[in-house]
Design a protein around this motif. Structure first.
Motif, short mmCIF file in Angstrom:
data_model
loop_
_atom_site.label_atom_id
_atom_site.label_comp_id
_atom_site.label_asym_id
_atom_site.label_seq_id
_atom_site.Cartn_x
_atom_site.Cartn_y
_atom_site.Cartn_z
N GLY A 66 -17.62 35.05 -89.38
CA GLY A 66 -18.66 34.71 -88.42
C GLY A 66 -18.57 35.55 -87.16
N HIS A 67 -19.62 35.46 -86.37
CA HIS A 67 -19.70 36.17 -85.09
C HIS A 67 -18.72 35.54 -84.11
N GLU A 70 -19.53 32.30 -82.32
CA GLU A 70 -19.49 31.05 -83.07
C GLU A 70 -18.21 30.27 -82.82
N THR A 73 -17.08 26.47 -79.05
CA THR A 73 -17.60 25.14 -79.34
C THR A 73 -17.86 24.39 -78.03
#
Length: 123
Positions: A66-67, A70, A73
């Protein structure tokens, strides 16, 4: 396993160096790097104008997982806000504007690094 950990740490340090260079190139002045307290760490603290930016740097060598953005959070953002407040209380409680930024650094095995700066990250 030890080699994997040391490679990951080296990748993170290289990403933070590139992020710092990027910020300086954008007119920021670096106030602090890897500031730590009992609650955690802020990768980069930089200022431009009346804004102090508390910057989280996420570095990856590929996008396979993923990037880098991401990985930020709502829980991580909340911790960064608490850390920023703590840094301000310890250093300068009268900062006019504070901001949480995220810089994603992609360091592919071949090719040039890619840097994305998300100013004012929030959930």
């Amino acid at each position: 396993m030890q080699e994997y950990v040391s490679n990951r740490i080296a990748l993170g340090h290289r990403g933070e160096d590139l992020a710092s260079e990027h910020l300086v190139g954008q007119g920021y002045r670096i106030l602090d790097r890897n500031w730590r307290c009992r609650q955690g760490e802020i990768d980069i603290i930089a200022t431009r104008g009346n804004v102090v930016a508390f910057v989280e740097v996420k570095t990856r060598s590929t996008l396979a997982y993923g990037h880098p953005f991401e990985a930020i959070t709502p829980t991580k953002l909340a911790r960064l806000r608490r850390l920023a407040a703590r840094w301000c209380a310890d250093n300068d409680p009268h900062i006019p504007v504070i901001r949480i930024d995220v810089i994603a650094v992609l360091l592919p095995y071949t090719g040039a690094p890619q840097i994305e700066h998300l100013a004012g990250a929030h959930s």
